[in-house]
Design an enzyme around this catalytic site. Sequence first.
Site, PDB file in Angstrom:
ATOM      1  N   ARG A  85       0.840  -1.203   0.000  1.00  0.00           N
ATOM      2  CA  ARG A  85       0.000   0.000   0.000  1.00  0.00           C
ATOM      3  C   ARG A  85       0.875   1.253   0.000  1.00  0.00           C
ATOM      4  O   ARG A  85       0.536   2.262  -0.624  1.00  0.00           O
ATOM      5  CB  ARG A  85      -0.940  -0.033   1.207  1.00  0.00           C
ATOM      6  CG  ARG A  85      -2.010   1.022   1.150  1.00  0.00           C
ATOM      7  CD  ARG A  85      -3.103   0.765   2.151  1.00  0.00           C
ATOM      8  NE  ARG A  85      -2.611   0.798   3.527  1.00  0.00           N
ATOM      9  CZ  ARG A  85      -3.314   0.398   4.580  1.00  0.00           C
ATOM     10  NH1 ARG A  85      -4.535  -0.080   4.423  1.00  0.00           N
ATOM     11  NH2 ARG A  85      -2.818   0.460   5.788  1.00  0.00           N
ATOM     12  N   LYS A 192      -2.893   6.300   1.496  1.00  0.00           N
ATOM     13  CA  LYS A 192      -2.755   6.840   2.855  1.00  0.00           C
ATOM     14  C   LYS A 192      -1.909   8.113   2.836  1.00  0.00           C
ATOM     15  O   LYS A 192      -0.838   8.193   3.446  1.00  0.00           O
ATOM     16  CB  LYS A 192      -2.162   5.772   3.779  1.00  0.00           C
ATOM     17  CG  LYS A 192      -3.189   5.306   4.843  1.00  0.00           C
ATOM     18  CD  LYS A 192      -2.698   4.163   5.664  1.00  0.00           C
ATOM     19  CE  LYS A 192      -3.202   4.203   7.096  1.00  0.00           C
ATOM     20  NZ  LYS A 192      -4.653   4.092   7.233  1.00  0.00           N
ATOM     21  N   GLU A 228     -16.763   5.947   4.482  1.00  0.00           N
ATOM     22  CA  GLU A 228     -15.982   5.397   5.585  1.00  0.00           C
ATOM     23  C   GLU A 228     -16.401   6.002   6.921  1.00  0.00           C
ATOM     24  O   GLU A 228     -17.088   7.017   6.982  1.00  0.00           O
ATOM     25  CB  GLU A 228     -14.491   5.667   5.360  1.00  0.00           C
ATOM     26  CG  GLU A 228     -13.950   4.964   4.132  1.00  0.00           C
ATOM     27  CD  GLU A 228     -12.435   4.834   4.179  1.00  0.00           C
ATOM     28  OE1 GLU A 228     -11.905   4.312   5.183  1.00  0.00           O
ATOM     29  OE2 GLU A 228     -11.796   5.246   3.211  1.00  0.00           O
TER      30      GLU A 228
HETATM   31  C1  LIG Z   1      -5.693   3.285   7.605  1.00  0.00           C
HETATM   32  C2  LIG Z   1      -7.098   3.520   7.208  1.00  0.00           C
HETATM   33  C3  LIG Z   1      -8.080   2.509   7.227  1.00  0.00           C
HETATM   34  C4  LIG Z   1      -7.833   1.147   7.799  1.00  0.00           C
HETATM   35  O1  LIG Z   1      -6.840   0.423   7.143  1.00  0.00           O
HETATM   36  P1  LIG Z   1      -6.160  -0.799   7.884  1.00  0.00           P
HETATM   37  O2  LIG Z   1      -5.134  -1.262   6.909  1.00  0.00           O
HETATM   38  O3  LIG Z   1      -7.212  -1.804   8.143  1.00  0.00           O
HETATM   39  O4  LIG Z   1      -5.568  -0.264   9.139  1.00  0.00           O
HETATM   40  C5  LIG Z   1      -9.347   2.811   6.751  1.00  0.00           C
HETATM   41  N1  LIG Z   1      -9.665   4.040   6.296  1.00  0.00           N
HETATM   42  C6  LIG Z   1      -8.760   5.040   6.270  1.00  0.00           C
HETATM   43  C7  LIG Z   1      -9.158   6.365   5.742  1.00  0.00           C
HETATM   44  C8  LIG Z   1      -7.452   4.810   6.724  1.00  0.00           C
HETATM   45  O5  LIG Z   1      -6.560   5.803   6.712  1.00  0.00           O
END
Ligand SMILES: *Cc1c(COP(=O)(O)O)cnc(C)c1O
Length: 347
Positions: A85, A192, A228
């Site tokens: 990622r 991210k 989300e």
């Molecule tokens: C990090 C994150 C998640 C969750 O991802 P994981 O890999 O399960 O920790 C979900 N939504 C957003 C916006 C994030 O930044």
Amino acid sequence: MVEPSEIKWNELTFSLTQARSMYIATCKADESWQHGSLQPYGNISISPAAGVLNYGQGAFEGLKAYRTHDNKHVVLFRPRDNAKRMLDSCERLCMPPVPEDFFVNAVVAVVKDNIAYVPPYRPEASAQGSLYLRPLVIGSGAMLGVKPAPEYTFLVYASPVGPYFKAGFQPIKLKIDTHYHRAAPGGTGGVKSISNYAGGMYPAKEAKHEGYSEVLYLDAREDKYIEEVGAANFFCIHGNTLLTPDLNGTILPGITRRSVIQLAKEAFGMKVEERRVTLEEALKADEAFASGTAAVISPIGSITYNGKTVSFSGGQVGKMTDKIYRTLLAIQHGIEPDRYGWMYQVE
Ligand SMILES: *Cc1c(COP(=O)(O)O)cnc(C)c1O
């Protein structure tokens, strides 16, 4: 730095406790990542004109190191998925890609050097602690105009953390916010990027002030589809069907999300649908929950929309939600066999 002997493990919350060391590497824009090293945890020096400070060129990851239930091993959950990622985030933000092995080796080096900061295993699932790892890639080189920075820094630091919710595995209350959105089509919601998070602080602050735990975001185009829950992925359950928004570019591809989907299909024989989920159908669900590394699973007790509140499972933790949560934790702590090859043993 805090000495491990000074840490009161049972009192840790999900907040920063400085560990011993961090990993740091730098790389010029047109070069590749090669040399990095462990250094004592501490402040870094950066130019005021750094790309990350001025234009938000940076991406992060988050993962946890746990002790197994017998306290014999320290393990990571799917670290290669975080590495992959980060590659996607680097590409989207014009930063030199950190190779998968380089990323995983750095994370492992930080865990090994800070092994005394990995909290002991606790039998009560919702009281579990871990060593939270935070990899970062930032445009650390100086420039003036809006363009990719000439130099980059890859950092991995660590903090022992306690449970995300002080009250334990309790349903959370969500508020639908149609005034604010987390991500827009064509933007950076699918990676991210550090730039995605400051904008959510104001709506989250408002929601908390009104007594909610978090904001449930709808899509920016039509205000119709679920996106989300703050920075966690959304799921709801109708009978034997698990529903979650598909990865359309504005949804972050969570590693917990991916694991929940696989468990639901393969361990619990559920039907899984990844597609657009309307608010209307989400409000009719039997159960709902959010997923992410920090809290793993957060049961959703209620959703409030336009002053109307809809509860799930009578405001209690749903049966399947509880099952999925316990199974994930049991795999992470080596209580259940690792059938899917998710665990990475550090020591
Ligand atoms: C990090 C994150 C998640 C969750 O991802 P994981 O890999 O399960 O920790 C979900 N939504 C957003 C916006 C994030 O930044």
